[in-house]
Design a protein around this motif. Structure first.
Motif, mmCIF file in Angstrom:
data_model
loop_
_atom_site.group_PDB
_atom_site.id
_atom_site.type_symbol
_atom_site.label_atom_id
_atom_site.label_comp_id
_atom_site.label_asym_id
_atom_site.label_seq_id
_atom_site.Cartn_x
_atom_site.Cartn_y
_atom_site.Cartn_z
ATOM 1 N N MET A 110 39.257 -48.977 9.543
ATOM 2 C CA MET A 110 39.119 -47.609 10.055
ATOM 3 C C MET A 110 38.152 -46.797 9.196
ATOM 4 N N LEU A 111 38.187 -47.017 7.882
ATOM 5 C CA LEU A 111 37.249 -46.321 6.992
ATOM 6 C C LEU A 111 35.822 -46.795 7.223
ATOM 7 N N LEU A 112 35.656 -48.088 7.468
ATOM 8 C CA LEU A 112 34.327 -48.603 7.799
ATOM 9 C C LEU A 112 33.840 -48.035 9.124
ATOM 10 N N LEU A 113 34.766 -47.786 10.043
ATOM 11 C CA LEU A 113 34.423 -47.124 11.299
ATOM 12 C C LEU A 113 33.910 -45.712 11.030
ATOM 13 N N ALA A 114 34.618 -44.982 10.156
ATOM 14 C CA ALA A 114 34.194 -43.629 9.792
ATOM 15 C C ALA A 114 32.817 -43.650 9.122
ATOM 16 N N MET A 115 32.583 -44.634 8.264
ATOM 17 C CA MET A 115 31.285 -44.763 7.593
ATOM 18 C C MET A 115 30.163 -45.029 8.595
ATOM 19 N N SER A 116 30.433 -45.888 9.564
ATOM 20 C CA SER A 116 29.394 -46.213 10.546
ATOM 21 C C SER A 116 29.055 -44.981 11.386
ATOM 22 N N ILE A 209 31.787 -50.218 15.608
ATOM 23 C CA ILE A 209 30.929 -50.272 14.422
ATOM 24 C C ILE A 209 29.638 -51.018 14.733
ATOM 25 N N PHE A 210 29.757 -52.176 15.361
ATOM 26 C CA PHE A 210 28.561 -52.947 15.714
ATOM 27 C C PHE A 210 27.671 -52.168 16.684
ATOM 28 N N PHE A 211 28.294 -51.426 17.593
ATOM 29 C CA PHE A 211 27.519 -50.612 18.533
ATOM 30 C C PHE A 211 26.740 -49.525 17.802
ATOM 31 N N THR A 212 27.392 -48.821 16.870
ATOM 32 C CA THR A 212 26.704 -47.748 16.134
ATOM 33 C C THR A 212 25.565 -48.308 15.291
ATOM 34 N N TYR A 213 25.782 -49.461 14.658
ATOM 35 C CA TYR A 213 24.700 -50.032 13.848
ATOM 36 C C TYR A 213 23.569 -50.561 14.720
ATOM 37 N N PHE A 214 23.885 -51.020 15.916
ATOM 38 C CA PHE A 214 22.829 -51.408 16.854
ATOM 39 C C PHE A 214 21.959 -50.202 17.188
ATOM 40 N N LYS A 215 22.605 -49.047 17.458
ATOM 41 C CA LYS A 215 21.858 -47.826 17.749
ATOM 42 C C LYS A 215 21.032 -47.396 16.538
ATOM 43 N N ILE A 216 21.622 -47.516 15.346
ATOM 44 C CA ILE A 216 20.916 -47.134 14.117
ATOM 45 C C ILE A 216 19.673 -47.990 13.921
ATOM 46 N N PHE A 217 19.810 -49.302 14.103
ATOM 47 C CA PHE A 217 18.674 -50.194 13.886
ATOM 48 C C PHE A 217 17.601 -50.017 14.972
ATOM 49 N N ASP A 233 19.032 -48.890 2.583
ATOM 50 C CA ASP A 233 19.741 -48.436 1.379
ATOM 51 C C ASP A 233 21.192 -48.079 1.650
ATOM 52 N N THR A 234 21.465 -47.433 2.785
ATOM 53 C CA THR A 234 22.822 -46.909 3.019
ATOM 54 C C THR A 234 23.651 -47.719 4.012
ATOM 55 N N CYS A 235 22.989 -48.474 4.900
ATOM 56 C CA CYS A 235 23.743 -49.221 5.915
ATOM 57 C C CYS A 235 24.017 -50.670 5.529
ATOM 58 N N LEU A 239 27.457 -52.970 6.077
ATOM 59 C CA LEU A 239 27.446 -54.162 6.924
ATOM 60 C C LEU A 239 27.945 -55.391 6.175
ATOM 61 N N LEU A 240 27.555 -55.508 4.904
ATOM 62 C CA LEU A 240 28.030 -56.639 4.097
ATOM 63 C C LEU A 240 29.546 -56.595 3.942
ATOM 64 N N VAL A 241 30.072 -55.401 3.668
ATOM 65 C CA VAL A 241 31.529 -55.244 3.531
ATOM 66 C C VAL A 241 32.215 -55.517 4.863
ATOM 67 N N LEU A 242 31.623 -55.037 5.954
ATOM 68 C CA LEU A 242 32.208 -55.263 7.277
ATOM 69 C C LEU A 242 32.264 -56.751 7.604
ATOM 70 N N MET A 243 31.176 -57.467 7.358
ATOM 71 C CA MET A 243 31.143 -58.901 7.664
ATOM 72 C C MET A 243 32.189 -59.653 6.844
#
Length: 311
Positions: A110-116, A209-217, A233-235, A239-243
């Motif tokens: 959930m915290l990783l969700l908030a971060m994304s 989370i994967f959806f938000t990072y897809f949009k970010i990239f 630098d920030t994402c 992503l490493l922690v999420l994986m």
């Protein structure tokens, strides 16, 4: 049964404890100390330095606090077991350990969700960042990250506590999904509830989370070098922690489903991974990959080195 009628469970996860007692002791003790020190450093740096009082770093501090609580639930009992002639735990204490293990693990997601979401707003909608990621929003994210998993796991533990036990031996060295194997019957409604809980606190958040990072990239791909550098630098650390978290979730599911089939040494290796990788490597990843945190860590150790040299 214990002397006062308490149901006692045997923990069969450690192999040849008598022979490898001090190897286990040193291994888990060193890990516990490293986990405590590394996560405490991250929390203290974020607490002390005002330039780290931003949503992204607050979520990182919360993640480190989660790790400290998680490790405190697992390692002290594990160290006591290594030094004991019998590795045992009461059924009630096992349920408490089960609750914190999964509740805090779900809080990580959930915290990783908030971060994304924080990174999504920062990079894709920078002009709205200050108003969107306000102090109130951050507080709500933090509260939900702990409250929602705790509520869902409370129901799971209560249902589990009402099941009849037909075995007194767990395959692991702490209480995790393998607790289902000691029940005489695993009811369908409990399985359905666990599935619903997994969807709410694991599957849907990870997909989002994967959806938000897809949009970010996608935004970074269309943008200039400064935005791309910010994304890396920030994402990348998130992503490493999420994986790592997703992989360990998969390992835990495998242990829960195949505990009776897997060789004991394989079970031990897999179980150790679930209590080592994230607690130890998360602060290392953030300490190395997050520029501002890395800068403060460098200053901390450089200052200490200068003081020692001067003395």
């Amino acid at each position: 049964m214990g002397r006062n009628g308490t149901v006692m469970l045997n923990l069969g996860g450690l192999i040849e404890v008598e022979k490898y007692r001090y190897v286990y002791l040193m291994f888990f003790l060193v890990l516990f100390v490293l986990i405590l020190c590394s996560n405490c450093i991250i929390i203290c740096l974020i607490w002390i330095h005002r330039n780290l009082h931003e949503p992204m770093y607050i979520f990182i501090a919360a993640l480190s606090l989660n790790t400290l609580l998680f490790s405190t639930v697992i390692y002290p009992k594990l160290l006591v077991d290594v030094l004991s002639h019998q590795q045992r735990i009461s059924y009630s204490a096992c349920l408490v350990q089960l609750f914190f293990f999964y509740s805090l693990g779900a809080s990580d997601i959930m915290l990783l969700l908030a971060m994304s979401y924080d990174r999504y707003v920062s990079i894709c909608r920078p002009l709205q960042y200050a108003s969107t990621m306000s102090t109130t929003t951050v507080s709500v994210f933090l509260a939900l990250s702990w409250f929602v998993p705790a509520c869902l796991l409370s129901v799971t533990v209560v249902i589990q506590s009402q099941q009849k036990i037909c075995s007194l031996t767990l395959g692991g060295f702490f209480c995790n999904a393998t607790i289902g194997t000691i029940c005489c019957l695993f009811p369908a409604y409990l399985a359905v509830w666990i599935l619903i809980s997994l969807l709410i606190i694991a599957v849907f958040p990870v997909l989002f989370i994967f959806f938000t990072y897809f949009k970010i990239f996608m935004v970074a791909y269309r943008s200039h070098g400064e935005v791309q550098k910010k994304v890396v630098d920030t994402c990348l650390p998130h992503l490493l922690v999420l994986m790592a978290t997703v992989c360990l979730m998969a390992v835990d599911v495998i242990l829960g489903l195949l505990e009776s089939v897997l060789p004991k040494n394989v079970q031990l290796v897999l179980t150790i991974q679930t209590v080592v990788y994230n607690p130890l490597f998360n602060p290392i990843i953030y300490g190395v990959k997050m520029k501002e945190i890395r800068k403060h860590i460098s200053r901390l150790f450089c200052c200490n080195h200068v003081e020692i040299t001067n003395n």
